[in-house]
Motif scaffolding. Structure first.
Motif, PDB file in Angstrom:
ATOM      1  N   TRP A 187       0.841  -1.197   0.000  1.00 17.88           N
ATOM      2  CA  TRP A 187       0.000   0.000   0.000  1.00 17.88           C
ATOM      3  C   TRP A 187       0.873   1.243   0.000  1.00 17.88           C
ATOM      4  CZ3 TRP A 187      -5.122  -0.568  -0.454  1.00 17.88           C
ATOM      5  CH2 TRP A 187      -5.739  -1.726   0.022  1.00 17.88           C
ATOM      6  N   SER A 188       0.546   2.216  -0.853  1.00 11.94           N
ATOM      7  CA  SER A 188       1.145   3.540  -0.621  1.00 11.94           C
ATOM      8  C   SER A 188       0.001   4.483  -0.322  1.00 11.94           C
ATOM      9  CB  SER A 188       1.958   4.102  -1.772  1.00 11.94           C
ATOM     10  OG  SER A 188       2.025   3.250  -2.841  1.00 11.94           O
ATOM     11  N   THR A 189       0.235   5.321   0.682  1.00  6.00           N
ATOM     12  CA  THR A 189      -0.827   6.233   1.093  1.00  6.00           C
ATOM     13  C   THR A 189      -1.077   7.295   0.024  1.00  6.00           C
ATOM     14  OG1 THR A 189       0.858   7.488   2.265  1.00  6.00           O
ATOM     15  CG2 THR A 189      -0.491   5.966   3.576  1.00  6.00           C
ATOM     16  N   PHE A 190       0.015   7.899  -0.484  1.00  5.05           N
ATOM     17  CA  PHE A 190      -0.131   8.990  -1.455  1.00  5.05           C
ATOM     18  C   PHE A 190       0.908   8.853  -2.550  1.00  5.05           C
ATOM     19  CE2 PHE A 190      -1.799  10.839   2.457  1.00  5.05           C
ATOM     20  CZ  PHE A 190      -3.010  11.361   2.002  1.00  5.05           C
ATOM     21  N   ASN A 191       0.557   9.384  -3.706  1.00  2.36           N
ATOM     22  CA  ASN A 191       1.529   9.539  -4.776  1.00  2.36           C
ATOM     23  C   ASN A 191       1.913  11.010  -4.903  1.00  2.36           C
ATOM     24  OD1 ASN A 191       2.919   8.627  -7.351  1.00  2.36           O
ATOM     25  ND2 ASN A 191       1.626  10.282  -8.131  1.00  2.36           N
ATOM     26  N   GLU A 192       3.200  11.278  -4.796  1.00  2.00           N
ATOM     27  CA  GLU A 192       3.782  12.598  -5.093  1.00  2.00           C
ATOM     28  C   GLU A 192       3.049  13.792  -4.465  1.00  2.00           C
ATOM     29  OE1 GLU A 192       4.348  13.141  -9.290  1.00  2.00           O
ATOM     30  OE2 GLU A 192       6.022  11.743  -9.319  1.00  2.00           O
ATOM     31  N   PRO A 193       2.856  13.768  -3.139  1.00  2.00           N
ATOM     32  CA  PRO A 193       2.247  14.972  -2.552  1.00  2.00           C
ATOM     33  C   PRO A 193       3.114  16.202  -2.796  1.00  2.00           C
ATOM     34  CG  PRO A 193       3.136  13.509  -0.841  1.00  2.00           C
ATOM     35  CD  PRO A 193       3.197  12.763  -2.135  1.00  2.00           C
ATOM     36  N   ASN A 194       4.433  16.002  -2.955  1.00  2.00           N
ATOM     37  CA  ASN A 194       5.314  17.159  -3.197  1.00  2.00           C
ATOM     38  C   ASN A 194       5.016  17.821  -4.541  1.00  2.00           C
ATOM     39  OD1 ASN A 194       6.368  14.796  -4.333  1.00  2.00           O
ATOM     40  ND2 ASN A 194       8.499  15.333  -4.016  1.00  2.00           N
ATOM     41  N   VAL A 195       4.415  17.090  -5.467  1.00  2.00           N
ATOM     42  CA  VAL A 195       4.032  17.694  -6.747  1.00  2.00           C
ATOM     43  C   VAL A 195       2.633  18.302  -6.637  1.00  2.00           C
ATOM     44  CG1 VAL A 195       3.435  17.180  -9.150  1.00  2.00           C
ATOM     45  CG2 VAL A 195       5.491  16.185  -8.124  1.00  2.00           C
ATOM     46  N   THR A 196       1.670  17.505  -6.162  1.00  2.00           N
ATOM     47  CA  THR A 196       0.283  18.005  -6.154  1.00  2.00           C
ATOM     48  C   THR A 196       0.137  19.279  -5.341  1.00  2.00           C
ATOM     49  OG1 THR A 196      -0.073  16.246  -4.541  1.00  2.00           O
ATOM     50  CG2 THR A 196      -1.290  16.091  -6.582  1.00  2.00           C
ATOM     51  N   LEU A 197       0.829  19.339  -4.201  1.00  2.00           N
ATOM     52  CA  LEU A 197       0.588  20.503  -3.351  1.00  2.00           C
ATOM     53  C   LEU A 197       1.292  21.750  -3.867  1.00  2.00           C
ATOM     54  CD1 LEU A 197       0.474  18.828   0.177  1.00  2.00           C
ATOM     55  CD2 LEU A 197      -1.331  19.120  -1.500  1.00  2.00           C
ATOM     56  N   THR A 198       2.469  21.597  -4.456  1.00  2.00           N
ATOM     57  CA  THR A 198       3.106  22.812  -4.996  1.00  2.00           C
ATOM     58  C   THR A 198       2.399  23.259  -6.274  1.00  2.00           C
ATOM     59  OG1 THR A 198       4.828  21.352  -5.817  1.00  2.00           O
ATOM     60  CG2 THR A 198       5.448  22.770  -4.026  1.00  2.00           C
ATOM     61  N   PRO A 224       0.534  25.914   0.776  1.00  2.00           N
ATOM     62  CA  PRO A 224       1.210  24.629   0.516  1.00  2.00           C
ATOM     63  C   PRO A 224       1.631  23.955   1.826  1.00  2.00           C
ATOM     64  CG  PRO A 224       2.116  26.357  -0.889  1.00  2.00           C
ATOM     65  CD  PRO A 224       1.173  27.036   0.068  1.00  2.00           C
ATOM     66  N   TYR A 225       2.022  24.758   2.819  1.00  2.00           N
ATOM     67  CA  TYR A 225       2.500  24.193   4.091  1.00  2.00           C
ATOM     68  C   TYR A 225       1.354  23.639   4.932  1.00  2.00           C
ATOM     69  CZ  TYR A 225       6.583  26.662   2.474  1.00  2.00           C
ATOM     70  OH  TYR A 225       7.619  27.089   1.692  1.00  2.00           O
ATOM     71  N   ILE A 226       0.218  24.337   4.890  1.00  2.00           N
ATOM     72  CA  ILE A 226      -0.943  23.832   5.644  1.00  2.00           C
ATOM     73  C   ILE A 226      -1.436  22.535   5.011  1.00  2.00           C
ATOM     74  CG2 ILE A 226      -3.370  24.315   6.229  1.00  2.00           C
ATOM     75  CD1 ILE A 226      -2.587  27.266   6.397  1.00  2.00           C
ATOM     76  N   ALA A 227      -1.547  22.551   3.684  1.00  2.00           N
ATOM     77  CA  ALA A 227      -2.031  21.354   2.978  1.00  2.00           C
ATOM     78  C   ALA A 227      -1.096  20.174   3.255  1.00  2.00           C
ATOM     79  CB  ALA A 227      -2.116  21.643   1.482  1.00  2.00           C
ATOM     80  N   ALA A 228       0.212  20.436   3.204  1.00  2.00           N
ATOM     81  CA  ALA A 228       1.179  19.347   3.434  1.00  2.00           C
ATOM     82  C   ALA A 228       1.055  18.815   4.857  1.00  2.00           C
ATOM     83  CB  ALA A 228       2.597  19.848   3.184  1.00  2.00           C
ATOM     84  N   ALA A 285      12.510  15.914   1.801  1.00  2.00           N
ATOM     85  CA  ALA A 285      12.521  15.854   3.265  1.00  2.00           C
ATOM     86  C   ALA A 285      11.315  16.588   3.856  1.00  2.00           C
ATOM     87  CB  ALA A 285      13.828  16.433   3.792  1.00  2.00           C
ATOM     88  N   TRP A 286      10.743  17.499   3.106  1.00  2.00           N
ATOM     89  CA  TRP A 286       9.509  18.193   3.521  1.00  2.00           C
ATOM     90  C   TRP A 286       8.474  17.165   4.002  1.00  2.00           C
ATOM     91  CZ3 TRP A 286       6.041  21.010  -0.684  1.00  2.00           C
ATOM     92  CH2 TRP A 286       4.958  21.640  -0.040  1.00  2.00           C
ATOM     93  N   PHE A 287       8.372  16.055   3.273  1.00  2.00           N
ATOM     94  CA  PHE A 287       7.403  15.015   3.659  1.00  2.00           C
ATOM     95  C   PHE A 287       8.045  13.901   4.479  1.00  2.00           C
ATOM     96  CE2 PHE A 287       5.497  17.363   0.318  1.00  2.00           C
ATOM     97  CZ  PHE A 287       4.173  17.453   0.713  1.00  2.00           C
ATOM     98  N   LEU A 288       9.246  13.494   4.076  1.00  2.00           N
ATOM     99  CA  LEU A 288       9.801  12.296   4.712  1.00  2.00           C
ATOM    100  C   LEU A 288      10.442  12.557   6.075  1.00  2.00           C
ATOM    101  CD1 LEU A 288      11.122  10.193   1.716  1.00  2.00           C
ATOM    102  CD2 LEU A 288       9.055   9.891   3.064  1.00  2.00           C
ATOM    103  N   ASP A 289      11.011  13.733   6.283  1.00  2.00           N
ATOM    104  CA  ASP A 289      11.581  13.997   7.613  1.00  2.00           C
ATOM    105  C   ASP A 289      10.510  13.938   8.705  1.00  2.00           C
ATOM    106  OD1 ASP A 289      14.094  14.242   6.526  1.00  2.00           O
ATOM    107  OD2 ASP A 289      14.576  16.118   7.575  1.00  2.00           O
TER     108      ASP A 289
END
Ligand code: NOJ
Length: 511
Positions: A187-198, A224-228, A285-289
């Motif tokens: 399972w992956s929760t999301f695909n490329e949130p770093n693309v969709t949100l920016t 973008p930061y709130i959505a992320a 790292a925005w998402f993974l950290d």
């Protein structure tokens, strides 16, 4: 018929020639359990946008706004996979892939999110697909959310800008675990949130089209930061439920997929080298950290300051569930120029990373161009990005969830050229070679998926970019194998016999 057969025999011969010239990797260099698959996503291939009780997704609505998509394409029909899935599973079986990565349309399964019922018609579609895959020995590798979400949630409370989305997403994920988790092990929760949100909240070229720097909607300084933040916590909450209620019984893994370009310093200076680290931090790292270490990367905190939300103690605790794997979508590499210490034109919208991305150094491109103007062929980027993940995230298991080559396609583009996709074959072989180099250095990569199985709806490029192993005729919807499909089949079945499309020369030996 004769012509088609002669054509395919010609293809096989040509394939042998190409492989003997270029072949550098082979299946035997990867462990037998290594997943080799192809990837797609719901909005890009399913069509049937009004079938059953499905509600409109954000992309259904967005693509119908004139001027948003190159050539005016929509996903209303696209590959019509919703009706042709059995045929597509046959194609996968004949390729010999052992895994297939696809996503679930949220609006098909929960047309009104948690405010309505689960739609049994939607549930059944993916049940049938999963069963058909397993019948062919193909592992379903499921993305719970790949860009598309019910427009209802956008209109009701602003989707990712609201804390409510965490609850809605968790509900959706749990519906999926319950319905399919007995058979789905990845399972992956999301695909490329770093693309969709920016692209959704900064440049606004994706829905919900917020772009206060370049247009008048939204607030790109903070959205973008709130959505992320909401999305990261939605991930954590879904992982939490999976780990607590389903994982032991169902025995699967859960992760997240990020878009992961590699970056090289434009100049050999300490500031450009720092800028590379900053670009990676703002991208990955925005998402993974937060997911792996419980907080945003220091590179972001320093610049974004109080606009970056803070995780409460309770949220940090939720984040401690982490993930089981990282999905990496790797296509390209770009040069990075520092804009924090050196003057440069950041363009609009600027973003906060203070880097300028460019494909050229002194007029020389970083690699051959592809159909996507920002994607260049830079195979070594695959090794470097994997090593970045290995080091930064302690060799968490990884899957290359996407890698592929886009060809431009306009009315009038020669079909013969599109089918004869030798550049795609070279691209895949070269990237696999560098993936292999990372494996030799101990990177825990467990699978590789080509984007994509079929030509499909390529977001803002509409139908002007083709990534498929199979060419799709947009009028008849016929799927025709490109040379790369033949190549992949041969790569995966090296000791086996090629599908008998022509008699006589069907056995291809290890080259
Ligand atoms: C990333 C996305 O996940 C996918 O939807 C897209 O089509 C490919 N890359 C190619 O751009």
């Amino acid at each position: 018929m004769m012509v088609k057969r002669a054509f395919s025999l010609g293809f096989v011969w040509f394939l042998q020639l190409i492989s003997s010239i270029f072949c550098i990797v082979d299946r035997g260099q990867f462990s037998p359990s290594f997943l080799f698959g192809a990837a797609t996503s719901s909005y890009q291939i399913e069509g049937a946008y009004l079938a059953g009780n499905k509600s409109l997704s954000n992309w259904d609505v967005f693509t119908h706004i004139p001027g948003k998509i190159n050539g005016g394409g929509t996903g209303d029909v696209t590959d019509n996979h919703y009706y042709l899935y059995m045929h597509d599973v046959e194609l996968m079986g004949s390729l010999g892939i052992n895994a297939y990565r696809f996503s679930i349309s949220w609006a098909r399964v929960l047309p009104k999110g948690r405010f309505g019922e689960v739609d049994p018609v939607g549930i059944e579609f993916y049940n049938n697909l999963i069963n058909a895959l397993l019948n062919k020995g193909i592992q379903p590798f499921v993305t719970i959310n790949h860009y598309d979400l019910p427009q209802y949630l956008e209109e009701r409370y602003g989707s990712w800008l609201s804390i409510q989305m965490q609850q809605d997403y968790t509900h959706f994920a749990e519906v999926c675990f319950k319905a399919y988790g007995d058979r789905v092990k990845y399972w992956s929760t999301f695909n490329e949130p770093n693309v969709t949100l920016t692209l959704g909240y900064l440049s606004g070229v994706y829905p919900p089209n917020h772009c206060s720097y370049s247009c008048n909607s939204g607030d790109s300084e903070i959205e973008p930061y709130i959505a992320a933040h909401n999305l990261i916590l939605a991930h954590a909450s879904a992982v939490n439920i999976y780990k607590k209620k389903y994982q032991v019984k169902q025995g699967g893994m859960i992760g997240i997929v990020v878009n992961a370009a590699w970056y090289e310093p434009l100049r050999n200076t300490p500031t450009d080298r720092l800028a590379v680290q900053r670009a990676l931090a703002f991208d990955i790292a925005w998402f993974l950290d937060p997911i792996i270490y419980g907080d945003y990367p220091p590179e972001m905190r320093q610049i974004v300051g109080s606009r970056l939300p803070i995780f409460s103690e309770k949220e940090r605790e939720l984040l401690s569930n982490k993930l089981d794997f990282i999905g990496i979508n790797q296509y390209s590499t770009l040069y990075v120029k520092d804009c924090l210490f050196s003057p440069c034109d950041l363009g609009n919208p600027r973003g906060d990373s203070f880097v300028q991305l460019t494909p050229e150094r002194a007029g020389v491109p970083i690699g051959d161009s592809t159909g996507n103007p920002m994607y260049y062929v830079v195979p070594y980027g695959m090794e470097k990005i994997i090593m970045y993940f290995k080091e930064r995230y302690n060799n968490t298991p990884m899957f290359i969830t996407e890698n592929g080559y886009g060809q431009t396609s306009y009315p009038g583009t020669s079909i013969k050229d599109l089918l004869n996709d030798t550049k795609r074959i070279e691209y895949i072989e070269d990237y696999l070679e560098y993936l292999n180099a990372a494996l030799r250095q101990g990177a825990d990569v467990r699978g590789y998926f080509i984007w994509s199985l079929l030509d499909n709806f390529e977001w803002t490029y509409g139908y002007t970019l083709r990534y498929g192993l199979y060419y799709v005729d947009w009028v008849t919807l016929e799927r025709i194998p490109k040379l790369s499909a033949m190549w992949y089949k041969q790569f995966l079945n090296e000791e086996k016999t090629l599908e008998q499309e022509g008699s006589g020369i069907t056995t291809i030996h290890k080259l």
